[in-house]
Enzyme design. Structure first.
Site, PDB file in Angstrom:
ATOM      1  N   THR A 279       0.814  -1.208   0.000  1.00 16.88           N
ATOM      2  CA  THR A 279       0.000   0.000   0.000  1.00 16.88           C
ATOM      3  C   THR A 279       0.853   1.264   0.000  1.00 16.88           C
ATOM      4  O   THR A 279       0.538   2.229  -0.696  1.00 16.88           O
ATOM      5  CB  THR A 279      -0.945   0.006   1.215  1.00 16.88           C
ATOM      6  OG1 THR A 279      -1.725  -1.186   1.190  1.00 16.88           O
ATOM      7  CG2 THR A 279      -1.867   1.203   1.185  1.00 16.88           C
TER       8      THR A 279
ATOM      9  N   SER B 187       0.566  -6.773  -2.056  1.00 18.71           N
ATOM     10  CA  SER B 187       0.886  -7.785  -1.054  1.00 18.71           C
ATOM     11  C   SER B 187       0.300  -9.154  -1.386  1.00 18.71           C
ATOM     12  O   SER B 187       0.914 -10.177  -1.113  1.00 18.71           O
ATOM     13  CB  SER B 187       0.403  -7.307   0.308  1.00 18.71           C
ATOM     14  OG  SER B 187       0.687  -8.234   1.307  1.00 18.71           O
TER      15      SER B 187
ATOM     16  N   THR C  10      -0.161  -5.267   3.721  1.00 13.41           N
ATOM     17  CA  THR C  10      -0.698  -5.960   4.890  1.00 13.41           C
ATOM     18  C   THR C  10      -1.254  -7.350   4.606  1.00 13.41           C
ATOM     19  O   THR C  10      -1.321  -8.173   5.509  1.00 13.41           O
ATOM     20  CB  THR C  10      -1.805  -5.118   5.551  1.00 13.41           C
ATOM     21  OG1 THR C  10      -2.792  -4.794   4.569  1.00 13.41           O
ATOM     22  CG2 THR C  10      -1.240  -3.857   6.136  1.00 13.41           C
ATOM     23  N   ASP C  11      -1.650  -7.640   3.373  1.00 10.15           N
ATOM     24  CA  ASP C  11      -2.315  -8.919   3.095  1.00 10.15           C
ATOM     25  C   ASP C  11      -1.471 -10.137   3.462  1.00 10.15           C
ATOM     26  O   ASP C  11      -1.997 -11.120   3.979  1.00 10.15           O
ATOM     27  CB  ASP C  11      -2.721  -9.032   1.622  1.00 10.15           C
ATOM     28  CG  ASP C  11      -3.949  -8.214   1.288  1.00 10.15           C
ATOM     29  OD1 ASP C  11      -4.613  -7.725   2.216  1.00 10.15           O
ATOM     30  OD2 ASP C  11      -4.247  -8.069   0.094  1.00 10.15           O
TER      31      ASP C  11
END
Length: 105
Positions: A14, A57, A90-91
């Site tokens: 991101t 991600s 973050t994934d």
């Protein structure tokens, strides 16, 4: 006292994302572009600053995780490097952190 050297390894995520023509967020900013927007404190040197990937991600896979871990090992073998900052979405952050922790000393 001398300059503290910190490495920056980019994988995308991101923080590196910007909207494409279709409005979708895509990891497209380089670590150099990210650094341009930062005030690096006096006494800190950010080097190396390297893009290992520029992906979202959810596109992180084991092959990329192992490559990241290997690069971390290389950078930490340099005695003048005090630490590493890694850009990551973050994934899959938890999975990548776990994999890197398993294979790095």
């Amino acid at each position: 006292m001398g300059t503290t050297r910190v490495a920056l390894l980019g994988t995308g995520g991101t923080i590196a994302s910007a909207s494409g023509a279709d409005g979708q967020l895509i990891a497209r900013r380089s670590v150099a572009e990210l650094l341009d927007g930062c005030d690096v404190p006096a006494g800190i040197s950010v080097e190396p600053a390297v893009d290992l990937d520029r992906i979202n991600s959810w596109d992180m896979d084991p092959r990329r995780m192992w490559r990241l871990a290997a690069r971390i090992q290389e950078v930490l073998a340099e005695p003048e490097v005090a630490g590493i900052v890694i850009t990551h979405g973050t994934d899959t952050l938890e999975e990548t952190a776990f994999a890197v922790d398993l294979v790095t000393a």
